[in-house]
Scaffold this motif. Structure first.
Motif, PDB file in Angstrom:
ATOM      1  N   LEU A   1       0.833  -1.208   0.000  1.00  0.00           N
ATOM      2  CA  LEU A   1       0.000   0.000   0.000  1.00  0.00           C
ATOM      3  C   LEU A   1       0.863   1.252   0.000  1.00  0.00           C
ATOM      4  N   ARG A   2       1.923   1.244   0.790  1.00  0.00           N
ATOM      5  CA  ARG A   2       2.839   2.392   0.851  1.00  0.00           C
ATOM      6  C   ARG A   2       3.541   2.597  -0.483  1.00  0.00           C
ATOM      7  N   GLN A   3       3.960   1.521  -1.124  1.00  0.00           N
ATOM      8  CA  GLN A   3       4.627   1.647  -2.422  1.00  0.00           C
ATOM      9  C   GLN A   3       3.703   2.244  -3.469  1.00  0.00           C
ATOM     10  N   ARG A   4       2.416   1.892  -3.394  1.00  0.00           N
ATOM     11  CA  ARG A   4       1.459   2.405  -4.368  1.00  0.00           C
ATOM     12  C   ARG A   4       1.030   3.838  -4.062  1.00  0.00           C
ATOM     13  N   SER A   5       1.153   4.248  -2.791  1.00  0.00           N
ATOM     14  CA  SER A   5       0.766   5.605  -2.412  1.00  0.00           C
ATOM     15  C   SER A   5       1.743   6.136  -1.363  1.00  0.00           C
ATOM     16  N   PRO A   6       2.925   6.561  -1.808  1.00  0.00           N
ATOM     17  CA  PRO A   6       3.992   6.937  -0.866  1.00  0.00           C
ATOM     18  C   PRO A   6       3.639   8.100   0.050  1.00  0.00           C
ATOM     19  N   GLU A   7       2.747   9.000  -0.378  1.00  0.00           N
ATOM     20  CA  GLU A   7       2.468  10.200   0.408  1.00  0.00           C
ATOM     21  C   GLU A   7       1.209  10.075   1.268  1.00  0.00           C
ATOM     22  N   ALA A   8       0.581   8.927   1.258  1.00  0.00           N
ATOM     23  CA  ALA A   8      -0.659   8.776   2.020  1.00  0.00           C
ATOM     24  C   ALA A   8      -0.365   8.671   3.517  1.00  0.00           C
ATOM     25  N   TRP A   9      -1.261   9.238   4.314  1.00  0.00           N
ATOM     26  CA  TRP A   9      -1.253   9.019   5.763  1.00  0.00           C
ATOM     27  C   TRP A   9      -2.001   7.713   6.006  1.00  0.00           C
ATOM     28  N   ILE A  10      -1.290   6.704   6.485  1.00  0.00           N
ATOM     29  CA  ILE A  10      -1.873   5.371   6.649  1.00  0.00           C
ATOM     30  C   ILE A  10      -1.841   4.997   8.130  1.00  0.00           C
ATOM     31  N   ILE A  11      -3.005   4.675   8.660  1.00  0.00           N
ATOM     32  CA  ILE A  11      -3.071   4.170  10.027  1.00  0.00           C
ATOM     33  C   ILE A  11      -3.799   2.832  10.006  1.00  0.00           C
ATOM     34  N   GLY A  12      -3.450   1.970  10.942  1.00  0.00           N
ATOM     35  CA  GLY A  12      -4.031   0.638  10.992  1.00  0.00           C
ATOM     36  C   GLY A  12      -4.788   0.418  12.291  1.00  0.00           C
ATOM     37  N   GLU A  13      -5.918  -0.244  12.189  1.00  0.00           N
ATOM     38  CA  GLU A  13      -6.710  -0.553  13.377  1.00  0.00           C
ATOM     39  C   GLU A  13      -6.062  -1.727  14.118  1.00  0.00           C
ATOM     40  N   LYS A  14      -4.891  -1.461  14.650  1.00  0.00           N
ATOM     41  CA  LYS A  14      -4.165  -2.459  15.418  1.00  0.00           C
ATOM     42  C   LYS A  14      -4.452  -2.246  16.906  1.00  0.00           C
ATOM     43  N   ILE A  15      -4.964  -3.273  17.556  1.00  0.00           N
ATOM     44  CA  ILE A  15      -5.244  -3.204  18.995  1.00  0.00           C
ATOM     45  C   ILE A  15      -4.001  -3.662  19.738  1.00  0.00           C
ATOM     46  N   LEU A  16      -3.391  -2.746  20.459  1.00  0.00           N
ATOM     47  CA  LEU A  16      -2.181  -3.045  21.219  1.00  0.00           C
ATOM     48  C   LEU A  16      -2.548  -3.394  22.655  1.00  0.00           C
ATOM     49  N   GLU A  17      -2.099  -4.541  23.104  1.00  0.00           N
ATOM     50  CA  GLU A  17      -2.301  -4.918  24.503  1.00  0.00           C
ATOM     51  C   GLU A  17      -1.247  -4.215  25.371  1.00  0.00           C
ATOM     52  N   PRO A  18      -1.473  -4.097  26.680  1.00  0.00           N
ATOM     53  CA  PRO A  18      -0.498  -3.423  27.547  1.00  0.00           C
ATOM     54  C   PRO A  18       0.903  -4.011  27.382  1.00  0.00           C
ATOM     55  N   GLY A  19       1.878  -3.137  27.163  1.00  0.00           N
ATOM     56  CA  GLY A  19       3.252  -3.568  26.975  1.00  0.00           C
ATOM     57  C   GLY A  19       3.612  -3.914  25.548  1.00  0.00           C
ATOM     58  N   GLU A  20       2.628  -3.973  24.653  1.00  0.00           N
ATOM     59  CA  GLU A  20       2.883  -4.305  23.252  1.00  0.00           C
ATOM     60  C   GLU A  20       3.109  -3.024  22.457  1.00  0.00           C
ATOM     61  N   SER A  21       4.018  -3.080  21.496  1.00  0.00           N
ATOM     62  CA  SER A  21       4.332  -1.922  20.656  1.00  0.00           C
ATOM     63  C   SER A  21       3.952  -2.207  19.210  1.00  0.00           C
TER      64      SER A  21
END
Length: 884
Positions: free
Chosen positions: A336-356
């Motif tokens: 996705l980044r390669q196809r749209s280098p300038e896009a602001w991309i965020i992911g619905e990643k649920i981080l548990e406590p202590g996870e990065s």
């Protein structure tokens, strides 16, 4: 450099709030200070969708929202106002159904469909009866009974033949049509009909999957269908003969059964989905089928329109829904980044406590649940939380160990709702064992139990091991090993060697084609286990302090110290300074203001205990045969406190959903009518009790002002902490909504527009505070903070240092203060009820110079400043360093 928003405002688009309505409020959003409108998915979704996550066609804009023309006008309005746009996209799955032409083609043609490679389907099930068939679990009863009742029928529509069950439509496989045409030929005696039937019989086998064979089969099928259609139009007697043949089939259940058995799908009782479904779903939703987006042709086809909009500048960014469902999230984000280098991309990643968040993901950050939970925990008083644990246990006699509850609920979900997924994994692992003579004697049953246990023992949503690239990091090794060790202790009745072998496969110590497939599929499996077992079950069972039961939260852990909050902000600023910060989303269990009010319970455990006992005694006569149980009653009282005022209808609908999610007294699949009726009557009785309502309002009054102060504090922190702040529709004023669909109702933008105009006209700060009840102070904070971000983006960017400010004095724990870019200071209180307005000589140290409070206009000098003076006129302070 990505086109990063200064701030976003989330809109939920649907048939009652279309592009036209969204365009009308765009000027208001501009005046509020928002830089980007953040839209829910708006590619073509299933009819009547209220959320857009059930996409049926990635090539079209949703016609219920206004279609292509409505979208064009909406984007033109945003461009005219110089507002950017961010779109929520759904790469993990599509909705099934007759409106999805790709899914329809798969059901019609089986493995030989041109789109069979799009979907994550197991065509070679261990169940012989499901070989090269897709299970469709929609029937309300056993198949034979439904068939005998005449509820499954063949029908004809515009020369198209199809199967109907209730409102559900399905295609007929081309090679099954000779059964109909053969009957028709008996009535029409037409050589052409006979020829067409023979031609359909001679089509290439539907299990052929070579590209040339698929294209040839599709071409021939379309030619034959065209000839049949034209012949039927030109020869009415032939058309009548086909209709007669269909009528005969519908009347002959044995013949109809024969025809249905020739299809590439198997209509089945809806309960079979729990154990026999042969395709990957979104969680346990049978109508959302997994996409193989890791395949380039699928990615290209499903992302074409979105990438065009990004290239054209109509979109500045995307929010990627549920990346943990993808086979290889890193590969997806890289593509996705390669196809749209300038896009602001965020992911619905649920981080548990202590996870990065993984550093090798080519995205700007998460959708903000980590920030939401940090703010939430920051407002919890640790001593009071310990008292609440005792109160909850004493009142309900329920377990108070959240980790044990979460584990047990994950196991239950794996056995029931996600049983099909477990069975697919077990079949795969059984093959792996068969190929290893040291492991071949493990049975399918014990493999199933072991897989369920290991998955339930994961403390994060998933790992990200990539066998094809031989990629595995220490974080994943640790999580797998810890999960396996916990599983061994939980299930000592299972051979420890089996757990060790599962670990060997997951850690790439045992390699092979089957092993690689197991790793990918197991990783896609653990996130639904976490989501359904914890978020959608345990969070409705463990009710000590329900405001902590939030997506990505840790209800068993509770509070966060000021230093831990600063550490979190340091980490975000250094790793993902353009992540999203939010307090409410379309998926949060409760709105930010409900949680802010509930947090005050940790400051008043004594009064809470007293009111709880009093209410329980008063309301016992309202129960029916002992229902609702004490745990539900405890949950209900907290809900009413957090969401008050709330109507009986809203509360009853919410409690029905909450108790079905809890699966303790009732559930979605096995509804306990006696319990649900008693609960509804109990709620009605509460609203009919003047004594109870008076006491409830007394308690809400006790915690209400402190809850609003909490809300103002977290609103300002959202706007000034590292990240890009998002505002969920309507939450710029007090918003006391609960989980969807309660939080997706209409928003009164006329009132908000008028209020904002009053603020912009120079409304005195004292008057703003006097209108606390309306939410005016919250709107003021957002307007001033977002406007400041838009005017001075460098003060909030990747180079804008984050630094805690030193607080001293007896009440130092009651304040959070930090500096951004050495230019902006944020100072907010917490534990306001315990504070009681008495700062007792507490001070904050500001850098030298003159500082203007952006919210009040006051000017203070640098150095040691009394907290009392900073928060005298307004509950929170936003200080801007004056130039020179």
């Amino acid at each position: 450099m990505p086109r990063v928003p200064h701030s976003t405002y989330r809109l939920q688009l649907h048939a009652d709030f279309t592009f036209e309505e969204a365009a009308k409020i765009a000027p208001y959003l501009k005046e509020l200070g928002v830089s980007h409108v953040y839209c829910s998915p708006y590619l073509q979704a299933a009819r009547g969708s209220m959320h857009g996550y059930d996409v049926v066609d990635h090539q079209c804009v949703n016609d219920e929202l206004g279609g292509e023309e409505g979208h064009r006008q909406f984007c033109a309005q945003l461009a005219e106002l110089r507002l950017g746009q961010v779109l929520d996209i759904v790469p993990n799955h599509m909705a099934t159904g007759s409106r999805n032409k790709y899914w329809w083609d798969v059901l019609e043609n089986g493995p030989s469909s041109r789109f069979a490679t799009w979907f994550d389907i197991d065509w070679h099930s261990s169940e012989v009866r499901l070989q090269n068939k897709v299970l469709i679990p929609v029937l309300g009863d056993q198949y034979g009974r439904v068939l005998a009742a005449g509820e499954i029928r063949i029908e004809r529509n515009n020369e198209s033949l199809r199967v109907r069950y209730m409102e559900n439509l399905y295609p007929l496989a081309p090679r099954s049509l000779p059964l109909i045409l053969g009957r028709a030929n008996k009535h029409a005696s037409s050589p052409t009909v006979n020829f067409l039937a023979d031609s359909l019989s001679r089509l290439p086998s539907p299990d052929a999957t070579d590209v040339e064979g698929i294209e040839c089969r599709h071409r021939d099928k379309e030619v034959i269908f065209g000839l049949l259609h034209r012949f039927s139009e030109e020869h009415p007697n032939a058309s009548s003969a086909i209709d007669q043949a269909i009528a005969e089939l519908n009347a002959d259940h044995d013949a109809l059964d024969e025809l249905l058995n020739l299809q590439h799908y198997r209509l089945a009782y809806w309960r079979t989905a729990d154990q026999e479904l042969g395709y990957r779903r979104f969680f346990d939703i049978n109508t959302l089928v997994g996409l193989r987006v890791e395949r380039p042709h699928v990615f290209n086809a499903t992302h074409r329109r979105v990438l065009e909009w990004l290239d054209q500048g109509m979109l500045d960014g995307v929010r990627v829904d549920h990346p943990d469902g993808l086979r290889d999230p890193q590969q997806y984000f890289t593509r996705l980044r390669q196809r749209s280098p300038e896009a602001w991309i965020i992911g619905e990643k649920i981080l548990e406590p202590g996870e990065s968040l993984r550093k090798d993901w080519a995205i700007e950050g998460t959708t903000g649940y980590d920030f939401l939970n940090a703010c939430n925990a920051l407002l919890i008083h640790p001593d009071g939380l310990r008292d609440l644990t005792q109160i909850y246990g004493d009142f309900t006699q329920e377990p108070v160990d959240f980790e044990t509850i979460a584990h047990d609920k994950k196991i239950a979900v794996a056995q029931e709702a996600l049983g099909s997924d477990v069975n697919r994994l077990a079949s795969l692992f059984l093959e792996i064992c068969e190929n290893n003579r040291d492991r071949r004697d493990y049975t399918r049953a014990e493999i199933r139990r072991a897989i369920r246990e290991v998955a339930a023992c994961f403390q994060v949503y998933r790992t990200y091991v990539i066998p094809d690239r031989d990629e595995i990091v220490d974080e994943d090794r640790t999580e797998v090993l810890n999960a396996v060790e916990r599983a061994k202790l939980k299930r000592m009745d299972i051979d420890a060697g089996l757990f060790d072998f599962i670990a060997d496969v997951l850690l790439l110590r045992t390699r092979g084609k089957l092993e690689t497939e197991f790793v990918y599929r197991f990783q896609q499996f653990t996130s639904p286990i976490m989501a359904k077992g914890v978020e959608d079950t345990a969070f409705y069972c463990y009710n000590r302090m329900i405001g902590l039961n939030e997506v990505g939260g840790a209800p068993g852990r509770g509070d966060l110290t000021a230093s831990q909050f600063h550490e979190y902000c340091f980490a975000v600023q250094s790793s993902h300074p353009f992540t999203m910060t939010t307090l409410s989303t379309h998926d949060t269990k409760r709105s930010e203001d409900v949680r802010a009010r509930l947090a005050v319970l940790s400051e008043v455990p004594g009064p809470w205990r007293q009111f709880l006992r009093r209410w329980s005694r008063q309301n016992t006569p309202l129960k029916t045969r002992g229902y609702p149980d004490r745990n539900t009653e405890y949950f209900l009282y907290q809900t009413m406190i957090g969401a008050w005022p709330i109507s009986p209808d809203r509360l009853s609908a919410y409690m029905e959903k909450a108790t079905r999610e809890a699966k303790q007294q009732t559930s979605w699949t096995q509804q306990n009518k006696e319990f649900e009726d008693a609960l509804r009557l109990f709620v009605e009785g509460l609203f009919g009790s003047a004594e109870f309502l008076s006491a409830l309002e007394q308690f809400v009054k006790l915690v209400g002002a402190a809850g609003r102060a909490n809300s103002l504090a977290q609103t300002l922190m959202k706007c000034t902490a590292p990240g890009v702040p998002d505002t969920y529709q309507g939450s710029e004023l007090w918003d006391l909504h609960l989980v969807d669909p309660d939080n997706r109702g209409p928003v009164d933008y006329e009132t908000r527009t008028v209020m904002l105009a009053r603020l912009r006209s120079g409304m005195p700060i004292a008057e703003i505070v006097r209108e606390m009840e309306s939410g005016m102070p919250k709107l003021w904070i957002l307007h001033r903070a977002l406007s400041l971000r838009r005017e001075r983006p460098e003060w909030f960017g990747p180079d804008a240092a984050y630094a805690p400010l030193m607080i001293a004095g007896r009440r130092a724990d009651h304040a959070i203060a930090y500096l951004r870019a050495e230019q902006i200071a944020t100072i907010v209180p917490r534990w306001n009820l315990k504070l009681a307005g008495n700062w007792s000589g507490t001070t904050v140290v500001l850098p030298g110079g003159r500082w203007m409070n952006v919210l009040t206009g006051e000017v203070v000098g640098g150095g040691t400043v009394p907290m009392q003076s900073l928060l005298r006129q307004f509950p929170v302070a936003l200080l801007e360093k004056e130039e020179g």
